[in-house]
Design an enzyme around this catalytic site. Structure first.
Site: not given
Ligand code: MRU
Length: 382
Positions: A71-73, A108, A224, A265, A276
């Site tokens: 995860r994480g852009a 996503r 996170q 993101d 987020k």
């Protein structure tokens, strides 16, 4: 396949990799030695278990993104790029390329890096004869990964200069005290390939000897911050304290936050930033307390097609179960999921929010620091 950490991983020179776990250099994603599958750190198990997974198909890559194994852009983008490689190894036809693109792009919706990376690989391989596509996709995905590392390190350098300036400008009585940065979610190296975005300036400052301390928002509901940011800061030896998401405003009112640095993101061309859920509230509190609010991002996060982030950025709606239940480690050392809410209470889980450009002190990019505005971004990215 899942395996515990035991040493060698990935086809890269360890010395080139700054981030370490227990003394061993790691990246979040790598090409396995077989040259045809992808290794990733399984982030759903952190901070309690460090395990890796091997992704061998486009389906597995899509599932890893969807379930937040990765995860994480920026990392989502690189995983998507390698996902196209995995698809083309099986079937390099036009139809398979289009289907894999759609499958990965649907995993996503909010982070624009995914679409950006998929388009980049697709546009690189589509003109080639099918037999050459998988190798070309591999090379392009690797290039995206390497560029991400370089961009994040440059963000770190530009952010370091800001932190040094802000630290030096503090009143004399505060000079001996730690410089307190508040961050939200995880925008460290686990969200990218290496270094991170928001955490890169912090790592640079720590390595430069600056007395820095990080307030880590736990970042409900997926936590996170509590699980990933705290984990990676701890491995680097950066002093940090985990706080509940609601504590930031109070700390700012009492002079306990010198700067906020978060990731994003998706950034619109006029400088609105989507990050987020909860980031917007931190920006409002920072504004009210005259605390500088910085957003760190690589170019791959800018969506030049969008003006108004609030109106135009699709906000991922994740499962209500992430709100009603929580994962942690039991006293016996097992990972367990427990229910927080009463039977029958519904949950709602928008995963991101948009902070308008007017609340952002500046954007920290790999090309330098810019005002959060269309002019500011265009000056850097002509
Ligand atoms: O839902 P996630 O964990 O993918 O969200 C990640 C974030 O919001 C990060 O802060 C963001 O990707 C910034 S980029 C390093």
């Amino acid at each position: 396949m899942t395996g515990a950490v035991d040493g060698q991983h990935g086809a890269f020179a360890p010395a080139a990799h700054p981030m370490k776990i227990d003394g061993k250099p790691w990246r979040t994603i790598w090409l396995e030695p077989d040259g045809g599958s992808i290794g990733v750190i399984d982030q759903t198990q952190l901070p309690h278990q460090f395990t890796t997974r091997t992704l061998r198909s486009c389906d597995e890559a899509a599932e890893a993104i969807r379930t937040m194994v990765v995860r994480g852009a920026p990392l989502i983008g690189v995983t998507g790029a390698y996902g196209l490689m995995l698809a083309l190894q099986v079937d390099p036809s036009d139809a398979a390329l289009a289907a894999a693109f759609e499958q990965l792009n649907a995993t996503r919706p909010t982070a624009v890096n995914l679409r950006w990376a998929l388009e980049r690989v697709r546009d690189r391989v589509a003109p080639l004869p099918p037999a050459e596509r998988a190798e070309a996709a591999k090379a392009e995905a690797a290039a995206i990964a390497e560029e991400d590392v370089a961009m994040c390190e440059a963000i770190g350098e530009h952010g370091l200069a800001i932190v040094q300036q802000l630290a030096a400008a503090r009143p004399a009585e505060r000079q001996g005290q730690p410089f307190h940065v508040l961050t939200h979610c995880n925008a460290g190296w686990l969200a990218t390939v290496d270094w991170g975005t928001a955490l890169a300036p912090i790592y640079k400052a720590h390595r430069a000897g600056l007395n820095i301390h990080v307030w880590v928002d736990e970042t409900r509901p997926r936590n996170q911050g509590a699980s990933l940011t705290a984990y990676e800061l701890g491995r680097e030896g950066v002093p940090h304290t985990v706080i509940v998401d609601n504590a930031g405003g109070h700390l700012m009112q009492h002079g306990q936050v010198d700067a906020v640095i978060v990731g994003t993101d998706r950034t619109t061309r006029r400088g609105d930033v989507c990050n987020k859920i909860g980031t917007y509230l931190k920006a409002l509190a920072a504004h009210d307390n005259n605390v500088p609010f910085y957003v760190a991002l690589p170019a791959s996060t800018i969506d030049w097609t969008i003006d108004d982030g609030v109106a135009e950025i699709p906000i991922e709606a994740r499962s209500a179960r992430e709100v009603t239940h929580i994962q942690g480690r039991t006293a016996a050392g097992e990972l367990a999921v427990v229910q927080l809410t009463p039977e029958g209470s519904e949950g709602f889980n928008p995963a991101f929010d948009v902070t308008p450009a007017r609340l952002v002190t500046a954007l920290i990019t790999e090309r330098g620091v810019a005002p959060a505005s269309e002019d500011g971004l265009r000056n850097l990215y002509a």
